[in-house]
Design an enzyme around this catalytic site. Structure first.
Site, short mmCIF file in Angstrom:
data_model
loop_
_atom_site.label_atom_id
_atom_site.label_comp_id
_atom_site.label_asym_id
_atom_site.label_seq_id
_atom_site.Cartn_x
_atom_site.Cartn_y
_atom_site.Cartn_z
N TYR A 147 0.83 -1.22 0.00
CA TYR A 147 0.00 0.00 0.00
C TYR A 147 0.86 1.26 0.00
O TYR A 147 0.34 2.36 0.08
CB TYR A 147 -0.95 0.00 1.21
N LYS B 288 3.39 -14.86 4.66
CA LYS B 288 3.60 -15.77 3.53
C LYS B 288 5.10 -15.93 3.36
O LYS B 288 5.66 -15.78 2.27
CB LYS B 288 2.92 -15.18 2.27
N ASP C 66 -2.63 -18.55 3.49
CA ASP C 66 -3.64 -19.38 2.81
C ASP C 66 -4.30 -20.35 3.80
O ASP C 66 -5.52 -20.48 3.85
CB ASP C 66 -3.09 -20.09 1.57
N ASP D 113 -5.99 -6.44 5.36
CA ASP D 113 -7.17 -5.88 4.70
C ASP D 113 -8.13 -7.00 4.33
O ASP D 113 -9.34 -6.94 4.59
CB ASP D 113 -6.70 -5.13 3.44
#
Ligand code: NAD
Length: 336
Positions: free
Chosen positions: A123, A172, A205, A229
């Site tokens: 972002y 991740k 995930d 988010d």
């Protein structure tokens, strides 16, 4: 008298913010609102989505309540929401999601708090097409050690202060070995210094699946900007939808309170948006202003209206709904 900047927003923003203002007034809290426009309405008026006088108002008041602001998808001006978070270094995005009795959902007694890093990674706006033909594009996500440290520390301090048992770091790092790897490394280091709080980490995930399958195993969740988010909308879906999910953007000095949801153009202007999320953001704001008694009363009033289920909007009672204003009036009636 508290001085607070009010950005009504666009889409459903002005109608739900107005309800929040009325509810706060009905709870007896004296607020001198400085109403300023940002986003689309500010472009119409000032040819600038984030005029200087808006920033000046927040600089002065240090507290704002904000309705959602539309960000054009794919092109057009950059997000005013992101710009405000960067301008005031609002590095914490605190997004609680909890069940309410009377709201029909898959699970009861969900009570999660998402602590989202709010200023870094994808972002930060470091992106471009690599050539004029737009044959490829790059978005660079920068994660810093200091940025990771402050958000992860915030999550653990929050857990301690609010007697929460566990902090789950979501990442991740198996694929994003550097950005994800740094965030995870810092989380493990900081986690080790809070022996009273259980520490775990999960790959994003798997986390998404686990939250859908068994949300009760989670308590405080800390993660980077993009994952935070997405997971906060997921969390709102577990407790009845975006109409019930408040959020706070918190920095060292300033704080901006808003709903998790956006401007909902699909339902704007129809008096059907649920005002609860922004009212609950108002509750978070009142606690920030040390108006705990009024905050508790408003929260209880919202809980009662949701429990009765008679004066709630279409998202919660599609068969027999009331409008945005009418739901606000029902909440105000509980405060009298
Ligand atoms: P959205 O959150 O506006 O809406 C998603 C879905 O949830 C829609 O079907 C909408 O009708 C519903 N919904 C949202 N709020 C609701 C409420 N209070 N009551 C009942 N239903 C509600 O997401 P979107 O449609 O993907 O985004 C619309 C715009 O909002 C985009 O321009 C996006 O950039 C912006 N946005 C702004 C913020 C913010 O101001 N902080 C946050 C998210 C999205």
């Amino acid at each position: 008298m508290h001085k607070v900047t009010l950005i009504p927003g666009d889409g459903i923003g002005p109608s739900i913010s107005e309800v929040a203002v009325e509810v706060i007034k009905a709870a007896g809290v004296k607020v001198d609102w400085d109403r300023v426009e940002a986003g689309l309405p500010a472009i119409d008026k000032y040819k600038d989505p984030l005029p200087e006088h808006v920033l000046e108002s927040i600089r002065k008041n240090l507290v704002a309540l904000k309705g959602p602001l539309t960000t054009p998808v794919g092109s057009g001006f950059r997000s005013v929401n992101v710009a405000l978070r960067k301008e005031f270094d609002l590095y914490v995005n605190l997004r609680p999601a909890r069940s309410f009795i009377g709201v029909n959902t898959r699970y009861e007694n969900v009570d999660l708090v998402i602590v989202r890093e709010n200023t870094e990674e994808f972002y930060a706006g470091i992106e471009h097409y690599i050539d004029p033909a737009r044959s490829a594009a790059e978005t660079i996500g920068v994660v810093t050690r200091s940025g990771s440290e402050r958000i992860i520390k915030y999550a653990y301090e929050y857990a301690r202060k609010h007697h929460r048992k566990k902090v789950t770091t979501v990442h991740k790092a198996n694929i994003l070995k550097y950005t994800g790897g740094l965030f995870l490394e810092v989380a493990r280091q900081i986690g080790a210094t809070y022996p009273d709080v259980k520490t775990e980490d999960k790959i994003i995930d798997n986390m998404a699946m686990q939250m859908v399958l068994n949300p009760h195993q989670f308590d405080v969740i800390v993660t980077t900007n993009l994952f935070g988010d997405i997971l906060s909308d997921l969390a709102s879906g577990l407790v009845g939808g975006l109409g019930l999910a408040p959020g706070a953007n918190i920095g060292y000095n300033a704080a901006i309170f808003e709903a998790v949801h956006g401007s909902a153009p699909d339902i704007a202007g129809k008096n059907i948006a649920n005002p609860s999320a922004i009212i609950l953001a108002g509750v978070m704001m009142l606690r920030h202003l040390n108006e705990d008694a009024a905050a508790d009363r408003i929260e209880k009033a919202v809980e009662e209206v949701l429990k009765e289920g008679k004066s709630v909007t279409r998202d919660l009672n599609p068969a027999n709904p009331v409008g945005t204003r009418e739901m606000g009036e029902a909440i105000i009636a509980k405060l009298r």
